[in-house]
Write a protein that holds these residues in place. Structure first.
Motif, PDB file in Angstrom:
ATOM      1  N   ARG A  12      -5.048   2.271  36.461  1.00  0.00           N
ATOM      2  CA  ARG A  12      -4.354   1.664  35.322  1.00  0.00           C
ATOM      3  C   ARG A  12      -5.246   1.651  34.087  1.00  0.00           C
ATOM      4  O   ARG A  12      -4.782   1.891  32.963  1.00  0.00           O
ATOM      5  CB  ARG A  12      -3.907   0.243  35.677  1.00  0.00           C
ATOM      6  CG  ARG A  12      -3.086  -0.448  34.588  1.00  0.00           C
ATOM      7  CD  ARG A  12      -1.744   0.221  34.386  1.00  0.00           C
ATOM      8  NE  ARG A  12      -1.027  -0.352  33.257  1.00  0.00           N
ATOM      9  CZ  ARG A  12      -0.201  -1.392  33.341  1.00  0.00           C
ATOM     10  NH1 ARG A  12      -0.002  -2.000  34.506  1.00  0.00           N
ATOM     11  NH2 ARG A  12       0.431  -1.829  32.270  1.00  0.00           N
ATOM     12  N   LYS A  55      -5.303   5.095  32.381  1.00  0.00           N
ATOM     13  CA  LYS A  55      -4.075   5.341  31.618  1.00  0.00           C
ATOM     14  C   LYS A  55      -4.075   4.543  30.320  1.00  0.00           C
ATOM     15  O   LYS A  55      -3.769   5.082  29.238  1.00  0.00           O
ATOM     16  CB  LYS A  55      -2.864   4.962  32.472  1.00  0.00           C
ATOM     17  CG  LYS A  55      -1.530   5.110  31.746  1.00  0.00           C
ATOM     18  CD  LYS A  55      -0.375   4.641  32.608  1.00  0.00           C
ATOM     19  CE  LYS A  55       0.937   4.696  31.837  1.00  0.00           C
ATOM     20  NZ  LYS A  55       2.075   4.179  32.655  1.00  0.00           N
ATOM     21  N   GLU A  56      -4.423   3.265  30.406  1.00  0.00           N
ATOM     22  CA  GLU A  56      -4.385   2.386  29.234  1.00  0.00           C
ATOM     23  C   GLU A  56      -5.357   2.834  28.147  1.00  0.00           C
ATOM     24  O   GLU A  56      -4.985   2.958  26.984  1.00  0.00           O
ATOM     25  CB  GLU A  56      -4.701   0.942  29.656  1.00  0.00           C
ATOM     26  CG  GLU A  56      -3.657   0.281  30.513  1.00  0.00           C
ATOM     27  CD  GLU A  56      -2.447  -0.184  29.725  1.00  0.00           C
ATOM     28  OE1 GLU A  56      -2.584  -0.436  28.518  1.00  0.00           O
ATOM     29  OE2 GLU A  56      -1.358  -0.274  30.320  1.00  0.00           O
ATOM     30  N   ALA A  75      -4.545   4.513  24.533  1.00  0.00           N
ATOM     31  CA  ALA A  75      -4.843   3.685  23.359  1.00  0.00           C
ATOM     32  C   ALA A  75      -5.751   4.402  22.365  1.00  0.00           C
ATOM     33  O   ALA A  75      -5.539   4.337  21.153  1.00  0.00           O
ATOM     34  CB  ALA A  75      -5.487   2.374  23.795  1.00  0.00           C
ATOM     35  N   ASP A 102      -3.560  -5.042  37.879  1.00  0.00           N
ATOM     36  CA  ASP A 102      -3.047  -4.489  36.625  1.00  0.00           C
ATOM     37  C   ASP A 102      -3.525  -5.290  35.426  1.00  0.00           C
ATOM     38  O   ASP A 102      -3.885  -4.720  34.389  1.00  0.00           O
ATOM     39  CB  ASP A 102      -1.519  -4.440  36.658  1.00  0.00           C
ATOM     40  CG  ASP A 102      -0.993  -3.324  37.538  1.00  0.00           C
ATOM     41  OD1 ASP A 102      -1.301  -2.160  37.247  1.00  0.00           O
ATOM     42  OD2 ASP A 102      -0.300  -3.612  38.519  1.00  0.00           O
ATOM     43  N   ILE A 153      -5.847  -3.971  32.244  1.00  0.00           N
ATOM     44  CA  ILE A 153      -5.443  -4.137  30.845  1.00  0.00           C
ATOM     45  C   ILE A 153      -6.521  -4.873  30.061  1.00  0.00           C
ATOM     46  O   ILE A 153      -6.860  -4.493  28.933  1.00  0.00           O
ATOM     47  CB  ILE A 153      -4.095  -4.877  30.774  1.00  0.00           C
ATOM     48  CG1 ILE A 153      -2.985  -3.988  31.327  1.00  0.00           C
ATOM     49  CG2 ILE A 153      -3.776  -5.281  29.335  1.00  0.00           C
ATOM     50  CD1 ILE A 153      -1.677  -4.714  31.572  1.00  0.00           C
ATOM     51  N   SER A 177      -9.398  -2.578  29.379  1.00  0.00           N
ATOM     52  CA  SER A 177      -9.059  -1.678  28.285  1.00  0.00           C
ATOM     53  C   SER A 177      -9.182  -2.378  26.938  1.00  0.00           C
ATOM     54  O   SER A 177      -9.708  -1.814  25.973  1.00  0.00           O
ATOM     55  CB  SER A 177      -7.634  -1.141  28.465  1.00  0.00           C
ATOM     56  OG  SER A 177      -7.245  -0.334  27.371  1.00  0.00           O
ATOM     57  N   LYS A 189      -0.577  -8.795  29.850  1.00  0.00           N
ATOM     58  CA  LYS A 189       0.451  -7.765  29.845  1.00  0.00           C
ATOM     59  C   LYS A 189       0.761  -7.354  31.282  1.00  0.00           C
ATOM     60  O   LYS A 189      -0.147  -7.151  32.075  1.00  0.00           O
ATOM     61  CB  LYS A 189      -0.089  -6.566  29.056  1.00  0.00           C
ATOM     62  CG  LYS A 189       0.928  -5.483  28.757  1.00  0.00           C
ATOM     63  CD  LYS A 189       0.214  -4.428  27.934  1.00  0.00           C
ATOM     64  CE  LYS A 189       1.097  -3.238  27.656  1.00  0.00           C
ATOM     65  NZ  LYS A 189       0.352  -2.173  26.941  1.00  0.00           N
TER      66      LYS A 189
END
Length: 322
Positions: free
Chosen positions: A70, A73-74, A78, A211, A215, A218, A319
């Motif tokens: 995750r 990807k984030e 971004a 998750d 986040i 990130s 989030k």
């Protein structure tokens, strides 16, 4: 967390040899010193800020793989090409990260000469003749290091990077070196000043799921990126201490005055029949208009970057997963 910046002493040349025929390598038989190898690898990044990923070669914490997936990807979505990502071409954390980034992410895999990551994504780069040399080079090229789990090797690489002033962000909840074992740099385990208490609690694993941890990681990395990419106005403020509004007014007045003077001179010379001088003043006017457009572009970019920084600071830490 970041210590005072200082460079580690470089080993003496010769350091190693570029892999024959490998993309990004050196010609067969060519030797390069340590600093030359660092410069070559950084040149591959095209001036991009470099985020290095460190972690274990197999997962020990149940949530670690999901966090890495995750997070990849984030953060790749971004930053959208504004930073490069580096791995050591190893299995486990680094492979998961590379394969989980969004399409178009700039990924570089540093490996000893003649070896391949077999990731199928990113670009493999020769870095030293063996794993020891690769580790030393990996600790020199990054601006930010993010760690997940890990053993003595991860702690060593993180320590080398931290000692020269790079930012090191361990995801403590994943354990291992990232949880403080194997002489991981103690100062890097402390909460960064810009992180909230809730964010750090999630990093430590006392709150939130995998998750949410990804986040938050990130968000913290994005803040580190913004801190290391100061805006034009922040740099200008450090130099001369004039606020943006005042400077914009002063520049507007000066440029308007120059345009008026240039037009007046053009009219005077044209009326006097001195066409060449009128054209000369016209050329000066074109330069002024170009300067006006340049200033407008800088103002627009400054506003965009400031909006991004505000958005990063205001983005919710809780989030939920897609």
């Amino acid at each position: 967390a970041r210590p005072p910046s200082r460079r580690a002493s470089a080993p003496a040349a010769p350091w190693g040899r570029g892999a024959p025929g490998a993309e990004g390598g050196l010609p067969t038989g060519a030797m390069e010193g340590f600093e030359d190898a660092v410069k070559r690898l950084r040149a591959e990044l095209d001036g991009k800020l470099c985020i290095c990923i460190l972690g274990s070669t197999s997962y020990f914490s149940p949530d670690s793989e999901r966090i890495v997936q995750r997070f990849a990807k984030e953060i790749s979505q971004a930053l959208d090409g504004r930073a490069a990502f580096a791995t050591g071409g190893m299995q486990g954390v680094q492979e998961t990260f590379a394969k989980s980034c969004v399409d178009g992410a700039r990924i570089f895999n540093l490996l000893p000469e003649g070896q391949s990551s077999n990731y199928g994504v990113g670009k493999d780069l020769p870095a030293g003749k063996d794993m020891e040399e690769r580790r030393k080079l990996f600790g020199e090229i990054g601006d930010i290091y993010v760690t997940f789990e890990g053993g003595p090797g991860v702690a060593e690489e993180a320590g080398r990077a931290f000692a020269r002033g790079a930012a090191v962000l361990p995801v403590l909840r994943t354990g291992g070196a990232s949880g403080g074992k194997f002489d991981f740099p103690a100062a890097a385990l402390q909460k960064p000043a810009f992180a909230t208490g809730a964010q750090w609690a999630t990093m430590q694993g006392t709150t939130g799921d995998a998750d949410e941890a990804a986040i938050v990681t990130s968000e913290l990395v994005r803040q580190l990126v913004l801190d290391r990419q100061k805006s034009f106005w922040e740099l200008l403020d450090e130099l001369i201490g004039i606020d943006r509004g005042t400077l914009s007014k002063v520049l507007g007045f000066v440029l308007t005055t120059l345009v008026v003077i240039s037009l007046a001179l053009m009219y005077r010379e044209y009326a006097a029949g001195r066409t060449e001088l009128a054209l000369l003043h016209g050329g000066f006017l074109v330069l002024i208009l170009g300067l006006v457009m340049s200033v407008a572009f800088v103002l627009n970019e400054a506003a965009r970057l400031e909006d991004e920084k505000k958005a990063a600071a205001a983005s919710p830490a809780q989030k939920k997963a897609d």
